[in-house]
Design a protein around this motif. Sequence first.
Motif, PDB file in Angstrom:
ATOM      1  N   ALA A 144       0.849  -1.191   0.000  1.00  0.00           N
ATOM      2  CA  ALA A 144       0.000   0.000   0.000  1.00  0.00           C
ATOM      3  C   ALA A 144       0.886   1.242   0.000  1.00  0.00           C
ATOM      4  N   ILE A 145       0.299   2.340  -0.493  1.00  0.00           N
ATOM      5  CA  ILE A 145       1.040   3.592  -0.560  1.00  0.00           C
ATOM      6  C   ILE A 145       0.056   4.751  -0.449  1.00  0.00           C
ATOM      7  N   ASP A 146       0.515   5.832   0.169  1.00  0.00           N
ATOM      8  CA  ASP A 146      -0.217   7.090   0.147  1.00  0.00           C
ATOM      9  C   ASP A 146       0.471   7.987  -0.871  1.00  0.00           C
ATOM     10  N   ILE A 147      -0.314   8.561  -1.769  1.00  0.00           N
ATOM     11  CA  ILE A 147       0.210   9.398  -2.843  1.00  0.00           C
ATOM     12  C   ILE A 147      -0.285  10.819  -2.626  1.00  0.00           C
ATOM     13  N   ASP A 148       0.625  11.782  -2.716  1.00  0.00           N
ATOM     14  CA  ASP A 148       0.269  13.188  -2.607  1.00  0.00           C
ATOM     15  C   ASP A 148       0.705  13.879  -3.887  1.00  0.00           C
ATOM     16  N   ASP A 149       0.045  14.971  -4.211  1.00  0.00           N
ATOM     17  CA  ASP A 149       0.260  15.626  -5.508  1.00  0.00           C
ATOM     18  C   ASP A 149       1.730  15.898  -5.808  1.00  0.00           C
ATOM     19  N   ILE A 150       2.007  15.816  -7.089  1.00  0.00           N
ATOM     20  CA  ILE A 150       3.338  16.128  -7.592  1.00  0.00           C
ATOM     21  C   ILE A 150       3.250  17.571  -8.069  1.00  0.00           C
ATOM     22  N   TYR A 151       3.820  18.470  -7.297  1.00  0.00           N
ATOM     23  CA  TYR A 151       3.655  19.901  -7.526  1.00  0.00           C
ATOM     24  C   TYR A 151       3.937  20.293  -8.971  1.00  0.00           C
ATOM     25  N   GLY A 152       2.962  20.973  -9.576  1.00  0.00           N
ATOM     26  CA  GLY A 152       3.106  21.458 -10.931  1.00  0.00           C
ATOM     27  C   GLY A 152       2.977  20.382 -11.996  1.00  0.00           C
ATOM     28  N   PHE A 153       2.705  19.152 -11.585  1.00  0.00           N
ATOM     29  CA  PHE A 153       2.632  18.060 -12.553  1.00  0.00           C
ATOM     30  C   PHE A 153       1.230  17.476 -12.606  1.00  0.00           C
ATOM     31  N   LYS A 154       0.789  16.859 -11.524  1.00  0.00           N
ATOM     32  CA  LYS A 154      -0.536  16.249 -11.458  1.00  0.00           C
ATOM     33  C   LYS A 154      -1.156  16.506 -10.089  1.00  0.00           C
ATOM     34  N   THR A 155      -2.468  16.739 -10.075  1.00  0.00           N
ATOM     35  CA  THR A 155      -3.181  16.890  -8.799  1.00  0.00           C
ATOM     36  C   THR A 155      -3.522  15.505  -8.256  1.00  0.00           C
ATOM     37  N   ASN A 156      -3.910  15.459  -7.007  1.00  0.00           N
ATOM     38  CA  ASN A 156      -4.342  14.193  -6.413  1.00  0.00           C
ATOM     39  C   ASN A 156      -5.555  13.635  -7.159  1.00  0.00           C
ATOM     40  N   ALA A 157      -6.475  14.505  -7.571  1.00  0.00           N
ATOM     41  CA  ALA A 157      -7.656  14.054  -8.308  1.00  0.00           C
ATOM     42  C   ALA A 157      -7.259  13.441  -9.646  1.00  0.00           C
ATOM     43  N   GLU A 158      -6.310  14.053 -10.340  1.00  0.00           N
ATOM     44  CA  GLU A 158      -5.852  13.508 -11.616  1.00  0.00           C
ATOM     45  C   GLU A 158      -5.206  12.144 -11.423  1.00  0.00           C
ATOM     46  N   MET A 159      -4.394  12.000 -10.374  1.00  0.00           N
ATOM     47  CA  MET A 159      -3.753  10.706 -10.111  1.00  0.00           C
ATOM     48  C   MET A 159      -4.792   9.662  -9.721  1.00  0.00           C
ATOM     49  N   PHE A 160      -5.750  10.041  -8.868  1.00  0.00           N
ATOM     50  CA  PHE A 160      -6.829   9.140  -8.455  1.00  0.00           C
ATOM     51  C   PHE A 160      -7.570   8.616  -9.686  1.00  0.00           C
ATOM     52  N   ASN A 161      -7.981   9.532 -10.559  1.00  0.00           N
ATOM     53  CA  ASN A 161      -8.759   9.140 -11.737  1.00  0.00           C
ATOM     54  C   ASN A 161      -7.936   8.317 -12.722  1.00  0.00           C
ATOM     55  N   TYR A 162      -6.658   8.630 -12.881  1.00  0.00           N
ATOM     56  CA  TYR A 162      -5.806   7.839 -13.759  1.00  0.00           C
ATOM     57  C   TYR A 162      -5.692   6.404 -13.245  1.00  0.00           C
ATOM     58  N   ILE A 163      -5.402   6.257 -11.959  1.00  0.00           N
ATOM     59  CA  ILE A 163      -5.272   4.922 -11.370  1.00  0.00           C
ATOM     60  C   ILE A 163      -6.576   4.165 -11.501  1.00  0.00           C
ATOM     61  N   LYS A 164      -7.682   4.821 -11.169  1.00  0.00           N
ATOM     62  CA  LYS A 164      -9.010   4.193 -11.213  1.00  0.00           C
ATOM     63  C   LYS A 164      -9.323   3.670 -12.614  1.00  0.00           C
ATOM     64  N   GLU A 165      -8.960   4.424 -13.644  1.00  0.00           N
ATOM     65  CA  GLU A 165      -9.312   4.073 -15.017  1.00  0.00           C
ATOM     66  C   GLU A 165      -8.307   3.162 -15.714  1.00  0.00           C
ATOM     67  N   ASN A 166      -7.048   3.116 -15.232  1.00  0.00           N
ATOM     68  CA  ASN A 166      -6.003   2.455 -16.019  1.00  0.00           C
ATOM     69  C   ASN A 166      -5.216   1.361 -15.321  1.00  0.00           C
TER      70      ASN A 166
END
Length: 86
Positions: A3-25
Amino acid sequence: GQAIDIDDIYGFKTNAEMFNYIKENLEFDTIIWEFGDSINPDWVHLSYVSESVSYGVTNSNRNRILKAVRDKGKTQYIDITDITNI
């Protein structure tokens, strides 16, 4: 260790973008939209289960999607697996 906790990559991707990418792919056991608001979680929790057989039971990823919210000071997890938009 799976398991891992992921926090936004400043200036790259928001937490919502990462959440949705993982969820879909990606394949996962559980992904959690951790607190925040309807636009962006404070962080994303992700877990993964390596397929294995133990005592005749096959363990595999469930693809559960949860949202963590606070209710009267306690954390509650709402299953949003069947909801397309947070």
